[in-house]
Design an enzyme around this catalytic site. Structure first.
Site, PDB file in Angstrom:
ATOM      1  N   LYS A  86       9.579 -24.994   1.358  1.00 32.74           N
ATOM      2  CA  LYS A  86       8.914 -24.677   2.678  1.00 32.74           C
ATOM      3  C   LYS A  86       7.750 -24.309   2.592  1.00 32.74           C
ATOM      4  O   LYS A  86       7.649 -22.962   2.255  1.00 32.74           O
ATOM      5  CB  LYS A  86       9.846 -23.935   3.927  1.00 32.74           C
ATOM      6  N   GLU A 135       9.506 -11.345  -2.684  1.00 34.23           N
ATOM      7  CA  GLU A 135       8.244 -10.700  -3.205  1.00 34.23           C
ATOM      8  C   GLU A 135       7.428 -10.654  -1.690  1.00 34.23           C
ATOM      9  O   GLU A 135       6.778 -11.705  -1.082  1.00 34.23           O
ATOM     10  CB  GLU A 135       7.455 -11.699  -3.916  1.00 34.23           C
ATOM     11  N   CYS A 188      -1.632 -10.312  -2.573  1.00 34.46           N
ATOM     12  CA  CYS A 188      -0.688  -9.175  -2.192  1.00 34.46           C
ATOM     13  C   CYS A 188      -1.063  -7.995  -3.200  1.00 34.46           C
ATOM     14  O   CYS A 188      -0.559  -6.909  -2.794  1.00 34.46           O
ATOM     15  CB  CYS A 188       0.627  -9.725  -2.629  1.00 34.46           C
ATOM     16  N   GLU A 219      -0.650  -2.794   5.793  1.00 35.69           N
ATOM     17  CA  GLU A 219      -1.123  -3.915   5.035  1.00 35.69           C
ATOM     18  C   GLU A 219      -2.057  -4.666   5.949  1.00 35.69           C
ATOM     19  O   GLU A 219      -1.636  -5.341   6.990  1.00 35.69           O
ATOM     20  CB  GLU A 219      -0.034  -4.912   4.625  1.00 35.69           C
TER      21      GLU A 219
HETATM   22  P1  NAD Z   1       4.675 -14.927   6.053  1.00 35.45           P
HETATM   23  O1  NAD Z   1       5.804 -14.043   5.911  1.00 35.45           O
HETATM   24  O2  NAD Z   1       4.109 -14.749   7.528  1.00 35.45           O
HETATM   25  O3  NAD Z   1       5.175 -16.405   5.763  1.00 35.45           O
HETATM   26  C1  NAD Z   1       5.633 -16.720   4.580  1.00 35.45           C
HETATM   27  C2  NAD Z   1       6.365 -17.799   4.578  1.00 35.45           C
HETATM   28  O4  NAD Z   1       7.641 -17.599   5.271  1.00 35.45           O
HETATM   29  C3  NAD Z   1       5.915 -18.938   5.201  1.00 35.45           C
HETATM   30  O5  NAD Z   1       6.187 -20.284   4.678  1.00 35.45           O
HETATM   31  C4  NAD Z   1       6.391 -19.069   6.641  1.00 35.45           C
HETATM   32  O6  NAD Z   1       6.411 -20.207   7.526  1.00 35.45           O
HETATM   33  C5  NAD Z   1       7.859 -18.667   6.682  1.00 35.45           C
HETATM   34  N1  NAD Z   1       8.646 -17.917   7.388  1.00 35.45           N
HETATM   35  C6  NAD Z   1       8.039 -17.205   8.391  1.00 35.45           C
HETATM   36  N2  NAD Z   1       9.201 -16.562   9.251  1.00 35.45           N
HETATM   37  C7  NAD Z   1      10.270 -17.236   8.558  1.00 35.45           C
HETATM   38  C8  NAD Z   1      11.586 -16.995   8.960  1.00 35.45           C
HETATM   39  N3  NAD Z   1      12.074 -16.409   9.980  1.00 35.45           N
HETATM   40  N4  NAD Z   1      12.549 -17.940   8.253  1.00 35.45           N
HETATM   41  C9  NAD Z   1      12.022 -18.579   7.156  1.00 35.45           C
HETATM   42  N5  NAD Z   1      10.696 -18.726   6.830  1.00 35.45           N
HETATM   43  C10 NAD Z   1       9.947 -18.008   7.529  1.00 35.45           C
HETATM   44  O7  NAD Z   1       3.574 -14.576   5.158  1.00 35.45           O
HETATM   45  P2  NAD Z   1       2.123 -15.224   5.153  1.00 35.45           P
HETATM   46  O8  NAD Z   1       1.367 -14.671   6.038  1.00 35.45           O
HETATM   47  O9  NAD Z   1       2.208 -16.468   4.650  1.00 35.45           O
HETATM   48  O10 NAD Z   1       1.543 -14.236   3.699  1.00 35.45           O
HETATM   49  C11 NAD Z   1       0.982 -13.161   3.566  1.00 35.45           C
HETATM   50  C12 NAD Z   1       1.850 -12.218   3.450  1.00 35.45           C
HETATM   51  O11 NAD Z   1       2.714 -12.197   2.041  1.00 35.45           O
HETATM   52  C13 NAD Z   1       1.473 -10.664   3.232  1.00 35.45           C
HETATM   53  O12 NAD Z   1       2.275  -9.877   3.596  1.00 35.45           O
HETATM   54  C14 NAD Z   1       1.323 -10.577   1.314  1.00 35.45           C
HETATM   55  O13 NAD Z   1       1.530  -9.331   0.928  1.00 35.45           O
HETATM   56  C15 NAD Z   1       2.551 -11.517   1.129  1.00 35.45           C
HETATM   57  N6  NAD Z   1       2.535 -11.775  -0.171  1.00 35.45           N
HETATM   58  C16 NAD Z   1       3.267 -11.176  -1.196  1.00 35.45           C
HETATM   59  C17 NAD Z   1       3.106 -11.640  -2.388  1.00 35.45           C
HETATM   60  C18 NAD Z   1       4.011 -10.997  -3.670  1.00 35.45           C
HETATM   61  O14 NAD Z   1       4.162 -11.552  -4.674  1.00 35.45           O
HETATM   62  N7  NAD Z   1       4.809  -9.783  -3.192  1.00 35.45           N
HETATM   63  C19 NAD Z   1       2.442 -12.760  -2.770  1.00 35.45           C
HETATM   64  C20 NAD Z   1       1.597 -13.208  -1.880  1.00 35.45           C
HETATM   65  C21 NAD Z   1       1.851 -12.722  -0.317  1.00 35.45           C
HETATM   66  O1  6OD Z   2       0.353 -14.211 -10.641  1.00 34.51           O
HETATM   67  C1  6OD Z   2       1.596 -14.256 -10.174  1.00 34.51           C
HETATM   68  O2  6OD Z   2       2.437 -14.592 -11.021  1.00 34.51           O
HETATM   69  C2  6OD Z   2       1.789 -13.854  -8.825  1.00 34.51           C
HETATM   70  N1  6OD Z   2       3.078 -13.859  -8.274  1.00 34.51           N
HETATM   71  C3  6OD Z   2       0.853 -13.495  -8.106  1.00 34.51           C
HETATM   72  C4  6OD Z   2       0.968 -13.178  -6.847  1.00 34.51           C
HETATM   73  C5  6OD Z   2      -0.154 -12.762  -5.949  1.00 34.51           C
HETATM   74  C6  6OD Z   2      -0.071 -12.371  -4.589  1.00 34.51           C
HETATM   75  O3  6OD Z   2      -0.646 -12.781  -3.612  1.00 34.51           O
END
Ligand code: NAD
Ligand code: 6OD
Length: 486
Positions: free
Chosen positions: A178, A254, A288, A390
């Site tokens: 998804k 993550e 992130c 964040e």
């Molecule tokens: P988000 O949590 O809003 O959405 C991520 C995904 O989850 C989307 O596909 C969304 O549709 C889905 N989703 C939302 N609510 C849900 C629910 N209740 N059940 C199932 N699925 C659901 O995140 P975003 O805005 O897309 O991305 C930004 C965030 O992601 C930031 O907080 C960032 O730090 C984090 N992020 C973390 C990492 C990591 O590796 N730790 C990497 C990239 C982004």
């Molecule tokens: O490089 C990667 O494998 C990884 N998971 C990066 C994540 C980036 C977050 O925004």
């Protein structure tokens, strides 16, 4: 008009309900196309197709055959590089110059790296002494976990989706993905690649939609899903963890970060400026692992701040196709509203806006896009919300410090624990400080330098579990011990 349909059992299918939503380009808010929104029926069909494929041709392939297929997938992504690049940059607005270095090559490499690493990893074996003197052999055996739900975000759409799909398939699982509602294009395109490479139908499935009361919730609560791997916000991670509790399904989360950068006076100043510029501003700050809190040892504070401001002033905002552009818009109007609310909050909380802080004038063709200025603040107190929450935008706060113990405490004073960057030319200091960081990943004199054989994941509220290299085996496989009495 582009139409983004679900990819189920090797075919593109529309939503039976006819429900769709618009996909817009954040560069100028133009309409990219219509995305079909999955209801429970489409999600159910995708999960059942994935279940059937587990025991079908996919389950019957040898590891070597699976590995060969995943190499083919990576090669095909590279052959269709320009299509993936264009689709990714249209959805996210990010410059081609960045996506062609990071997103698309890594999207392909995630298939080859994990196919190789996981195929070549041994399982454990122990010989046990027994009273009859004949003994027993214990042999570890890993089998696929089953149907894996992959819920991915919008910031690095192809890279972060394949980062999970690659190891999942390498371990013999099947997946239902998804993707974020903001960035459906490259995940949809990957379906074509899977078919072209002969990946059996049902192995890779895609359903589109939102989170709550939509495809995300329907998928994570589906009883035939065996495990859920998620990248996104911490609050969403909590919702997914609750969904996974029913049926005791495994999770890999993550999540968010509020990562510190620590710049010691003995650093190479230019290296530290270059690295901190990338960690705060690349991908318009939507990484992130990015640095939103920068701590600089007092003797070089003024020099560091001056150099950072000079470099921010040189960032070139522009359309993705502009070869000079290295800074694009945020992903959406909604996210821009969030980031701008923090720009306002910073001022209310007493920040000095060193540079940026507003909306750039991009001219009549682009002013409808989700543009914001890259921004640096100083002067906030350590308990300001801008320091603790964040933001996920192109901004950082820079604060002086005097002592090593002080900066370690400041860096760790956060609910998150994803990453940290340390800038120093002293290797003993680097190791001493790195060991005390409460984070899953620490970079010394670099940032986002990735070796796919290493563990990746967050401490505290930044996540649960580790992926990368062989670490993903714990999540993507079921380890069984076979005890053979001799
Ligand atoms: P988000 O949590 O809003 O959405 C991520 C995904 O989850 C989307 O596909 C969304 O549709 C889905 N989703 C939302 N609510 C849900 C629910 N209740 N059940 C199932 N699925 C659901 O995140 P975003 O805005 O897309 O991305 C930004 C965030 O992601 C930031 O907080 C960032 O730090 C984090 N992020 C973390 C990492 C990591 O590796 N730790 C990497 C990239 C982004
Ligand atoms: O490089 C990667 O494998 C990884 N998971 C990066 C994540 C980036 C977050 O925004």
């Amino acid at each position: 008009m582009n139409e983004f349909k679900h990819f189920i059992n090797g075919e593109y299918v529309a939503s039976a309900s006819g429900k769709t939503f618009d996909s817009r380009c954040p560069v100028d808010n133009s309409l990219i196309g219509r995305v079909h929104e999955a209801g429970r029926d489409e999600v159910d069909a995708a999960v059942r197709a994935a279940r059937a494929a587990l025991k079908g041709p996919w389950g019957k392939l040898t590891q070597a055959q699976r590995t060969a297929l995943l190499h083919k997938v990576a090669n095909r992504i590279n052959e269709r590089f320009d299509e993936f690049l264009e689709a990714e940059c249209r959805d996210t607005g990010k410059p081609y110059s960045i996506a062609s270095h990071i997103d698309i090559p890594r999207g392909a490499a995630n298939f080859t790296a994990f196919a190789e690493t996981l195929a070549n990893h041994p399982t454990e074996g122990f010989r046990l002494d027994t009273p009859d003197g004949k003994g027993a052999l214990n042999v570890g055996h890993r089998s696929p976990k089953g149907v894996i739900a992959v819920i991915s975000p919008w910031n690095l759409p192809l890279l972060l989706m394949t980062w999970k799909v690659g190891p999942a398939l390498a371990c013999g699982n099947t997946v239902v993905v998804k993707p974020s509602e903001e960035t459906p294009a490259t995940t949809t395109l990957l379906g074509e690649v899977m078919n072209e490479c002969g990946v059996p139908p049902g192995v890779f499935n895609v359903v589109h939609g939102f989170g709550p009361d939509s495809a995300g919730e329907f998928l994570t609560t589906h009883p035939l899903v065996d495990a859920i791997t998620f990248t996104g916000e911490t609050r969403t991670g909590e919702a997914i963890m609750k969904a996974a509790a029913v049926g005791l399904r495994n999770i890999s989360l993550e999540c968010g970060g509020k990562n510190p950068g620590i710049v010691f006076a003995d650093c190479d100043l230019e290296k530290a400026v270059e690295g901190t510029m990338r960690s705060a501003f690349v991908n318009c700050g939507q990484v992130c692992l990015g640095t939103e809190r920068v701590y600089v040892e007092r003797p070089i504070f003024d020099a560091f701040l001056t150099r950072m401001k000079e470099e921010v002033a040189k960032l070139k905002l522009g359309r993705p196709q502009d070869p000079q552009a290295n800074f694009g818009p945020l992903v959406s109007q909604e996210h821009r509203d969030k980031v701008l609310s923090y720009y306002q909050l910073a001022v209310e909380e007493g920040a000095t806006v060193e540079i940026g802080g507003g909306i750039p004038d991009m001219g009549p063709e682009l002013n409808g896009g989700a543009w914001v200025e890259p921004t640096i603040w100083t002067g906030l107190s350590d308990d300001a919300r801008v320091i603790r929450e964040e933001i996920f935008g192109p901004c950082c706060h820079i604060r002086p410090f005097d002592r090593e113990e002080e900066v370690i405490a400041l860096a760790n004073d956060t609910d998150y624990g994803l990453a940290a960057a340390i800038w120093t030319e002293s290797s003993s200091r680097a190791v001493r400080v790195a060991e005390q960081m409460e984070a899953g990943i620490v970079w010394v004199n670099s940032w986002f330098l990735r070796d796919l054989r290493t563990a990746f994941g967050g401490a505290k509220q930044s996540g649960i579990g580790r992926e990368g290299g062989v670490h993903g085996l714990e999540f993507y496989t079921e380890l069984k011990n076979i005890c053979i009495k001799l």
